[in-house]
Design a protein around this motif. Structure first.
Motif, PDB file in Angstrom:
ATOM      1  N   SER A  21      10.304   3.747  -2.572  1.00 57.64           N
ATOM      2  CA  SER A  21      11.197   3.565  -1.437  1.00 57.64           C
ATOM      3  C   SER A  21      10.803   2.337  -0.623  1.00 57.64           C
ATOM      4  O   SER A  21       9.616   2.055  -0.420  1.00 57.64           O
ATOM      5  N   TYR A  22      11.818   1.626  -0.150  1.00 56.35           N
ATOM      6  CA  TYR A  22      11.579   0.419   0.652  1.00 56.35           C
ATOM      7  C   TYR A  22      10.768   0.721   1.914  1.00 56.35           C
ATOM      8  O   TYR A  22      10.174  -0.186   2.522  1.00 56.35           O
ATOM      9  N   GLU A  23      10.730   1.980   2.321  1.00 53.28           N
ATOM     10  CA  GLU A  23      10.010   2.344   3.548  1.00 53.28           C
ATOM     11  C   GLU A  23       8.495   2.237   3.377  1.00 53.28           C
ATOM     12  O   GLU A  23       7.766   2.137   4.370  1.00 53.28           O
ATOM     13  N   ILE A  24       8.010   2.284   2.148  1.00 52.78           N
ATOM     14  CA  ILE A  24       6.562   2.228   1.914  1.00 52.78           C
ATOM     15  C   ILE A  24       6.144   0.772   1.796  1.00 52.78           C
ATOM     16  O   ILE A  24       6.392   0.116   0.792  1.00 52.78           O
ATOM     17  N   LYS A  25       5.533   0.263   2.853  1.00 55.84           N
ATOM     18  CA  LYS A  25       5.151  -1.143   2.948  1.00 55.84           C
ATOM     19  C   LYS A  25       3.705  -1.250   3.438  1.00 55.84           C
ATOM     20  O   LYS A  25       3.153  -0.311   4.030  1.00 55.84           O
ATOM     21  N   PRO A  26       3.070  -2.400   3.231  1.00 56.90           N
ATOM     22  CA  PRO A  26       1.680  -2.551   3.654  1.00 56.90           C
ATOM     23  C   PRO A  26       1.550  -2.675   5.169  1.00 56.90           C
ATOM     24  O   PRO A  26       2.429  -3.223   5.833  1.00 56.90           O
ATOM     25  N   ILE A  27       0.461  -2.156   5.678  1.00 56.21           N
ATOM     26  CA  ILE A  27       0.094  -2.390   7.073  1.00 56.21           C
ATOM     27  C   ILE A  27      -0.710  -3.685   7.081  1.00 56.21           C
ATOM     28  O   ILE A  27      -1.926  -3.706   6.899  1.00 56.21           O
ATOM     29  N   GLY A  28      -0.025  -4.799   7.246  1.00 58.14           N
ATOM     30  CA  GLY A  28      -0.643  -6.109   7.113  1.00 58.14           C
ATOM     31  C   GLY A  28      -0.071  -6.819   5.903  1.00 58.14           C
ATOM     32  O   GLY A  28       0.960  -6.428   5.359  1.00 58.14           O
ATOM     33  N   ASP A  29      -0.724  -7.880   5.482  1.00 63.57           N
ATOM     34  CA  ASP A  29      -0.258  -8.684   4.348  1.00 63.57           C
ATOM     35  C   ASP A  29      -1.268  -8.541   3.215  1.00 63.57           C
ATOM     36  O   ASP A  29      -2.312  -9.197   3.218  1.00 63.57           O
ATOM     37  N   PHE A  30      -0.943  -7.684   2.240  1.00 63.65           N
ATOM     38  CA  PHE A  30      -1.902  -7.382   1.177  1.00 63.65           C
ATOM     39  C   PHE A  30      -1.247  -7.374  -0.187  1.00 63.65           C
ATOM     40  O   PHE A  30      -0.053  -7.096  -0.326  1.00 63.65           O
ATOM     41  N   GLN A  31      -2.049  -7.671  -1.200  1.00 60.07           N
ATOM     42  CA  GLN A  31      -1.655  -7.486  -2.594  1.00 60.07           C
ATOM     43  C   GLN A  31      -2.555  -6.403  -3.155  1.00 60.07           C
ATOM     44  O   GLN A  31      -3.760  -6.400  -2.925  1.00 60.07           O
ATOM     45  N   LEU A  32      -1.959  -5.472  -3.883  1.00 52.99           N
ATOM     46  CA  LEU A  32      -2.685  -4.299  -4.356  1.00 52.99           C
ATOM     47  C   LEU A  32      -2.398  -4.067  -5.829  1.00 52.99           C
ATOM     48  O   LEU A  32      -1.250  -4.170  -6.267  1.00 52.99           O
ATOM     49  N   SER A  33      -3.439  -3.779  -6.599  1.00 54.15           N
ATOM     50  CA  SER A  33      -3.223  -3.364  -7.985  1.00 54.15           C
ATOM     51  C   SER A  33      -4.400  -2.522  -8.448  1.00 54.15           C
ATOM     52  O   SER A  33      -5.537  -2.725  -8.009  1.00 54.15           O
ATOM     53  N   GLY A  34      -4.106  -1.570  -9.323  1.00 54.59           N
ATOM     54  CA  GLY A  34      -5.147  -0.715  -9.869  1.00 54.59           C
ATOM     55  C   GLY A  34      -4.559   0.568 -10.412  1.00 54.59           C
ATOM     56  O   GLY A  34      -3.383   0.882 -10.186  1.00 54.59           O
ATOM     57  N   PRO A  35      -5.372   1.343 -11.136  1.00 48.36           N
ATOM     58  CA  PRO A  35      -4.907   2.615 -11.689  1.00 48.36           C
ATOM     59  C   PRO A  35      -4.789   3.682 -10.608  1.00 48.36           C
ATOM     60  O   PRO A  35      -5.591   3.734  -9.677  1.00 48.36           O
ATOM     61  N   ALA A  36      -3.788   4.526 -10.752  1.00 47.57           N
ATOM     62  CA  ALA A  36      -3.519   5.551  -9.744  1.00 47.57           C
ATOM     63  C   ALA A  36      -4.467   6.736  -9.867  1.00 47.57           C
ATOM     64  O   ALA A  36      -4.701   7.251 -10.959  1.00 47.57           O
ATOM     65  N   PHE A  37      -4.994   7.161  -8.729  1.00 50.13           N
ATOM     66  CA  PHE A  37      -5.665   8.453  -8.606  1.00 50.13           C
ATOM     67  C   PHE A  37      -4.781   9.266  -7.675  1.00 50.13           C
ATOM     68  O   PHE A  37      -4.635   8.939  -6.500  1.00 50.13           O
ATOM     69  N   THR A  38      -4.183  10.317  -8.209  1.00 51.10           N
ATOM     70  CA  THR A  38      -3.105  10.996  -7.494  1.00 51.10           C
ATOM     71  C   THR A  38      -3.568  12.220  -6.708  1.00 51.10           C
ATOM     72  O   THR A  38      -4.510  12.909  -7.090  1.00 51.10           O
ATOM     73  N   VAL A  39      -2.840  12.485  -5.624  1.00 49.17           N
ATOM     74  CA  VAL A  39      -3.077  13.689  -4.838  1.00 49.17           C
ATOM     75  C   VAL A  39      -1.754  14.131  -4.228  1.00 49.17           C
ATOM     76  O   VAL A  39      -0.975  13.315  -3.736  1.00 49.17           O
ATOM     77  N   GLU A  40      -1.494  15.421  -4.298  1.00 53.33           N
ATOM     78  CA  GLU A  40      -0.289  16.006  -3.710  1.00 53.33           C
ATOM     79  C   GLU A  40      -0.696  16.928  -2.570  1.00 53.33           C
ATOM     80  O   GLU A  40      -1.567  17.788  -2.734  1.00 53.33           O
ATOM     81  N   ILE A  41      -0.088  16.741  -1.412  1.00 52.90           N
ATOM     82  CA  ILE A  41      -0.420  17.553  -0.249  1.00 52.90           C
ATOM     83  C   ILE A  41       0.852  18.120   0.372  1.00 52.90           C
ATOM     84  O   ILE A  41       1.946  17.574   0.194  1.00 52.90           O
ATOM     85  N   ASP A  42       0.705  19.227   1.095  1.00 55.75           N
ATOM     86  CA  ASP A  42       1.808  19.729   1.893  1.00 55.75           C
ATOM     87  C   ASP A  42       1.965  18.837   3.124  1.00 55.75           C
ATOM     88  O   ASP A  42       1.060  18.080   3.486  1.00 55.75           O
ATOM     89  N   GLU A  43       3.106  18.967   3.771  1.00 53.97           N
ATOM     90  CA  GLU A  43       3.429  18.100   4.903  1.00 53.97           C
ATOM     91  C   GLU A  43       2.326  18.094   5.966  1.00 53.97           C
ATOM     92  O   GLU A  43       1.986  19.126   6.524  1.00 53.97           O
ATOM     93  N   GLY A  44       1.781  16.912   6.208  1.00 60.85           N
ATOM     94  CA  GLY A  44       0.829  16.739   7.291  1.00 60.85           C
ATOM     95  C   GLY A  44      -0.593  17.168   7.006  1.00 60.85           C
ATOM     96  O   GLY A  44      -1.457  17.049   7.879  1.00 60.85           O
ATOM     97  N   GLU A  45      -0.876  17.672   5.827  1.00 55.47           N
ATOM     98  CA  GLU A  45      -2.229  18.126   5.485  1.00 55.47           C
ATOM     99  C   GLU A  45      -3.066  16.962   4.942  1.00 55.47           C
ATOM    100  O   GLU A  45      -2.522  16.015   4.368  1.00 55.47           O
ATOM    101  N   ASN A  46      -4.389  17.040   5.090  1.00 57.85           N
ATOM    102  CA  ASN A  46      -5.183  15.964   4.494  1.00 57.85           C
ATOM    103  C   ASN A  46      -6.542  16.393   3.935  1.00 57.85           C
ATOM    104  O   ASN A  46      -7.367  15.532   3.593  1.00 57.85           O
ATOM    105  N   ILE A  47      -6.802  17.693   3.789  1.00 56.42           N
ATOM    106  CA  ILE A  47      -8.067  18.121   3.198  1.00 56.42           C
ATOM    107  C   ILE A  47      -8.245  17.499   1.817  1.00 56.42           C
ATOM    108  O   ILE A  47      -9.309  16.950   1.492  1.00 56.42           O
TER     109      ILE A  47
END
Length: 205
Positions: A21-47
């Motif tokens: 989604s276009y809404e997901i943008k960097p906080i600042g000016d960055f280039q990013l690349s690498g393999p994904a390490f995934t995590v799924e959380i419920d709304e607002g959780e971060n454990i």
């Protein structure tokens, strides 16, 4: 594998697929690349965000399926700095963060939907290292994440080598076109004329 390759070139190689989604943008000016390490959380959780940081390898990109939730931050500057300290290449969140001044000061690739004042919840664990959906795109562990100011694209691991080659070829073609057309008035007009002729043939009435 995709270091310094623009997300737009990767998107072209993917034929416009797998862009978040276009809404997901960097906080600042960055280039990013690498393999994904995934995590799924419920709304607002971060454990499980912290657990995923602990288990990820240096160079991994932490990709968080936060369900697009914007009422609570997935992380603040302290937690984001933990990711930087542990050597993660960056963090992509389908959700929001907080502590924007501190997060900017980290000088670290953080991609998200924006910021909020409200802290995360810590009442429920999520899932780590599983297929997720982030920004409307399916992400499997080990898929390549490529992001910059234009946005984020996901390259399936099995297609990575081919997509890289196609992206580099696209960059080469674009550079040649720019050098031959970009500063020459006659060449620019000729390019547009040829384009319009081809486009006219492809228009479906």
């Amino acid at each position: 594998m995709f270091k310094d390759i623009p997300s737009t070139s990767v998107s072209d190689a993917l034929q416009g697929k797998n862009h978040m989604s276009y809404e997901i943008k960097p906080i600042g000016d960055f280039q990013l690349s690498g393999p994904a390490f995934t995590v799924e959380i419920d709304e607002g959780e971060n454990i499980s965000v912290l657990e995923a940081m602990y288990k990820a390898k240096p160079g991994d990109v932490l990709v968080v399926d936060g369900k697009g939730w914007t009422a609570n931050a997935v992380a603040g500057d302290f937690i984001l700095n933990l990711g930087k300290t542990l050597g993660l290449a960056g963090i992509v969140i389908d959700g929001v963060i907080r502590d924007i001044k501190g997060s900017l000061a980290l000088d670290y690739p953080i991609f998200c939907k924006g910021t909020t004042t409200c802290a995360s919840k810590k009442t429920q664990k999520g899932l780590i290292g599983v297929p997720i959906v982030c920004g409307g795109v399916s992400v499997n562990p080990g898929d390549y994440i490529v992001g910059d100011s234009d946005g984020v694209v996901v390259v399936p691991h099995s297609e990575a080598s081919s997509i890289r080659e196609q992206a580099l070829e696209k960059i080469s073609v674009d550079e040649k076109r720019e050098s031959s057309v970009g500063q020459d008035v006659d060449a620019a007009r000729k390019y547009i004329e040829d384009f319009l002729i081809k486009a006219e043939k492809n228009i479906v009435l």
